[in-house]
Design a protein around this motif. Structure first.
Motif, PDB file in Angstrom:
ATOM      1  N   ALA A   1       9.244  -8.341 -12.948  1.00  0.00           N
ATOM      2  CA  ALA A   1       8.008  -8.661 -13.661  1.00  0.00           C
ATOM      3  C   ALA A   1       6.851  -8.849 -12.686  1.00  0.00           C
ATOM      4  O   ALA A   1       5.691  -8.653 -13.032  1.00  0.00           O
ATOM      5  N   CYS A   2       7.182  -9.243 -11.467  1.00  0.00           N
ATOM      6  CA  CYS A   2       6.182  -9.487 -10.434  1.00  0.00           C
ATOM      7  C   CYS A   2       6.896  -9.451  -9.096  1.00  0.00           C
ATOM      8  O   CYS A   2       8.120  -9.509  -9.036  1.00  0.00           O
ATOM      9  N   ASP A   3       6.143  -9.331  -8.030  1.00  0.00           N
ATOM     10  CA  ASP A   3       6.710  -9.402  -6.678  1.00  0.00           C
ATOM     11  C   ASP A   3       5.570  -9.633  -5.707  1.00  0.00           C
ATOM     12  O   ASP A   3       4.812  -8.729  -5.394  1.00  0.00           O
ATOM     13  N   ASP A   4       5.423 -10.865  -5.284  1.00  0.00           N
ATOM     14  CA  ASP A   4       4.361 -11.232  -4.350  1.00  0.00           C
ATOM     15  C   ASP A   4       4.887 -11.373  -2.925  1.00  0.00           C
ATOM     16  O   ASP A   4       4.277 -12.039  -2.087  1.00  0.00           O
ATOM     17  N   GLY A   5       6.044 -10.765  -2.670  1.00  0.00           N
ATOM     18  CA  GLY A   5       6.605 -10.808  -1.327  1.00  0.00           C
ATOM     19  C   GLY A   5       6.904 -12.221  -0.889  1.00  0.00           C
ATOM     20  O   GLY A   5       7.495 -12.994  -1.639  1.00  0.00           O
ATOM     21  N   PRO A   6       6.480 -12.606   0.312  1.00  0.00           N
ATOM     22  CA  PRO A   6       6.794 -13.941   0.820  1.00  0.00           C
ATOM     23  C   PRO A   6       6.120 -15.070   0.037  1.00  0.00           C
ATOM     24  O   PRO A   6       6.493 -16.231   0.182  1.00  0.00           O
ATOM     25  N   ALA A   7       5.163 -14.734  -0.830  1.00  0.00           N
ATOM     26  CA  ALA A   7       4.516 -15.769  -1.647  1.00  0.00           C
ATOM     27  C   ALA A   7       5.319 -16.091  -2.905  1.00  0.00           C
ATOM     28  O   ALA A   7       4.971 -17.017  -3.641  1.00  0.00           O
ATOM     29  N   ASN A   8       6.395 -15.349  -3.185  1.00  0.00           N
ATOM     30  CA  ASN A   8       7.265 -15.701  -4.312  1.00  0.00           C
ATOM     31  C   ASN A   8       7.758 -17.121  -4.094  1.00  0.00           C
ATOM     32  O   ASN A   8       8.087 -17.506  -2.973  1.00  0.00           O
ATOM     33  N   SER A   9       7.800 -17.916  -5.163  1.00  0.00           N
ATOM     34  CA  SER A   9       8.201 -19.314  -5.014  1.00  0.00           C
ATOM     35  C   SER A   9       8.780 -19.843  -6.320  1.00  0.00           C
ATOM     36  O   SER A   9       8.272 -19.543  -7.399  1.00  0.00           O
TER      37      SER A   9
ATOM     38  N   ASP B   1      17.771   6.910   2.810  1.00  0.00           N
ATOM     39  CA  ASP B   1      16.863   7.732   3.601  1.00  0.00           C
ATOM     40  C   ASP B   1      16.480   8.943   2.766  1.00  0.00           C
ATOM     41  O   ASP B   1      17.280   9.846   2.559  1.00  0.00           O
ATOM     42  N   ASP B   2      15.261   8.901   2.255  1.00  0.00           N
ATOM     43  CA  ASP B   2      14.738  10.004   1.445  1.00  0.00           C
ATOM     44  C   ASP B   2      13.749  10.834   2.241  1.00  0.00           C
ATOM     45  O   ASP B   2      12.892  11.514   1.677  1.00  0.00           O
ATOM     46  N   GLY B   3      13.834  10.727   3.570  1.00  0.00           N
ATOM     47  CA  GLY B   3      12.971  11.519   4.432  1.00  0.00           C
ATOM     48  C   GLY B   3      11.505  11.246   4.191  1.00  0.00           C
ATOM     49  O   GLY B   3      11.060  10.099   4.184  1.00  0.00           O
ATOM     50  N   ALA B   4      10.744  12.303   3.950  1.00  0.00           N
ATOM     51  CA  ALA B   4       9.300  12.184   3.751  1.00  0.00           C
ATOM     52  C   ALA B   4       8.950  11.400   2.490  1.00  0.00           C
ATOM     53  O   ALA B   4       7.819  10.930   2.339  1.00  0.00           O
ATOM     54  N   ALA B   5       9.908  11.231   1.570  1.00  0.00           N
ATOM     55  CA  ALA B   5       9.646  10.482   0.335  1.00  0.00           C
ATOM     56  C   ALA B   5       9.799   8.971   0.523  1.00  0.00           C
ATOM     57  O   ALA B   5       9.474   8.207  -0.388  1.00  0.00           O
ATOM     58  N   ASN B   6      10.276   8.515   1.691  1.00  0.00           N
ATOM     59  CA  ASN B   6      10.324   7.076   1.949  1.00  0.00           C
ATOM     60  C   ASN B   6       8.904   6.533   1.837  1.00  0.00           C
ATOM     61  O   ASN B   6       7.959   7.157   2.310  1.00  0.00           O
ATOM     62  N   ASP B   7       8.761   5.384   1.188  1.00  0.00           N
ATOM     63  CA  ASP B   7       7.414   4.877   0.916  1.00  0.00           C
ATOM     64  C   ASP B   7       7.446   3.360   0.821  1.00  0.00           C
ATOM     65  O   ASP B   7       8.265   2.806   0.100  1.00  0.00           O
ATOM     66  N   ASP B   8       6.558   2.697   1.541  1.00  0.00           N
ATOM     67  CA  ASP B   8       6.484   1.236   1.504  1.00  0.00           C
ATOM     68  C   ASP B   8       5.615   0.709   0.371  1.00  0.00           C
ATOM     69  O   ASP B   8       5.486  -0.498   0.207  1.00  0.00           O
ATOM     70  N   GLY B   9       5.023   1.595  -0.418  1.00  0.00           N
ATOM     71  CA  GLY B   9       4.144   1.135  -1.488  1.00  0.00           C
ATOM     72  C   GLY B   9       4.510   1.629  -2.864  1.00  0.00           C
ATOM     73  O   GLY B   9       3.899   1.220  -3.848  1.00  0.00           O
ATOM     74  N   ALA B  10       5.517   2.478  -2.986  1.00  0.00           N
ATOM     75  CA  ALA B  10       5.888   3.030  -4.285  1.00  0.00           C
ATOM     76  C   ALA B  10       7.076   2.267  -4.872  1.00  0.00           C
ATOM     77  O   ALA B  10       8.022   1.923  -4.156  1.00  0.00           O
TER      78      ALA B  10
ATOM     79  N   THR C   1      13.682  -3.931  -2.954  1.00  0.00           N
ATOM     80  CA  THR C   1      14.325  -5.180  -3.347  1.00  0.00           C
ATOM     81  C   THR C   1      13.285  -6.223  -3.740  1.00  0.00           C
ATOM     82  O   THR C   1      12.123  -6.138  -3.329  1.00  0.00           O
ATOM     83  N   CYS C   2      13.699  -7.186  -4.504  1.00  0.00           N
ATOM     84  CA  CYS C   2      12.824  -8.300  -4.856  1.00  0.00           C
ATOM     85  C   CYS C   2      12.403  -9.005  -3.575  1.00  0.00           C
ATOM     86  O   CYS C   2      13.224  -9.275  -2.698  1.00  0.00           O
ATOM     87  N   GLY C   3      11.115  -9.270  -3.454  1.00  0.00           N
ATOM     88  CA  GLY C   3      10.598  -9.956  -2.280  1.00  0.00           C
ATOM     89  C   GLY C   3       9.935  -9.031  -1.278  1.00  0.00           C
ATOM     90  O   GLY C   3       9.412  -9.480  -0.271  1.00  0.00           O
ATOM     91  N   ASP C   4       9.926  -7.715  -1.590  1.00  0.00           N
ATOM     92  CA  ASP C   4       9.294  -6.782  -0.654  1.00  0.00           C
ATOM     93  C   ASP C   4       7.812  -6.565  -0.948  1.00  0.00           C
ATOM     94  O   ASP C   4       7.138  -5.819  -0.255  1.00  0.00           O
ATOM     95  N   GLY C   5       7.289  -7.242  -1.997  1.00  0.00           N
ATOM     96  CA  GLY C   5       5.865  -7.161  -2.307  1.00  0.00           C
ATOM     97  C   GLY C   5       5.487  -5.993  -3.197  1.00  0.00           C
ATOM     98  O   GLY C   5       4.312  -5.799  -3.487  1.00  0.00           O
TER      99      GLY C   5
END
Length: 70
Positions: free
Chosen positions: A37-45, A5-14, A26-30
């Motif tokens: 090297a890459c992370d396409d979220g649920p499209a990882n295969s 919990d980084d408070g206001a620094a929590n970020d779903d895109g950084a 984590t790997c798989g969060d997009g």
């Protein structure tokens, strides 16, 4: 339970940021984080040839060489 919990620094895109849901990046969060090297979220295969792997590694590439003179 919060993983981070980084408070206001929590970020779903950084990269590498604590997510707004208070879980660690984590790997798989997009989002491509450090050591990914890459992370396409649920499209990882691991089954699709060109997909980012479930380990967030790029798919292996195969080089096809033509015989000399072609």
């Amino acid at each position: 339970n919060e993983e981070c919990d980084d408070g206001a620094a929590n970020d779903d895109g950084a990269a590498d940021a604590c997510r707004r849901s208070c879980v660690t990046a984590t790997c798989g969060d997009g989002i491509i984080d450090t050591n990914e090297a890459c992370d396409d979220g649920p499209a990882n295969s691991d089954a699709l040839a060109d997909a980012c792997r479930t380990s967030c590694r790029a798919p292996a590439t195969i080089t096809v060489l033509s015989p000399a003179g072609e």
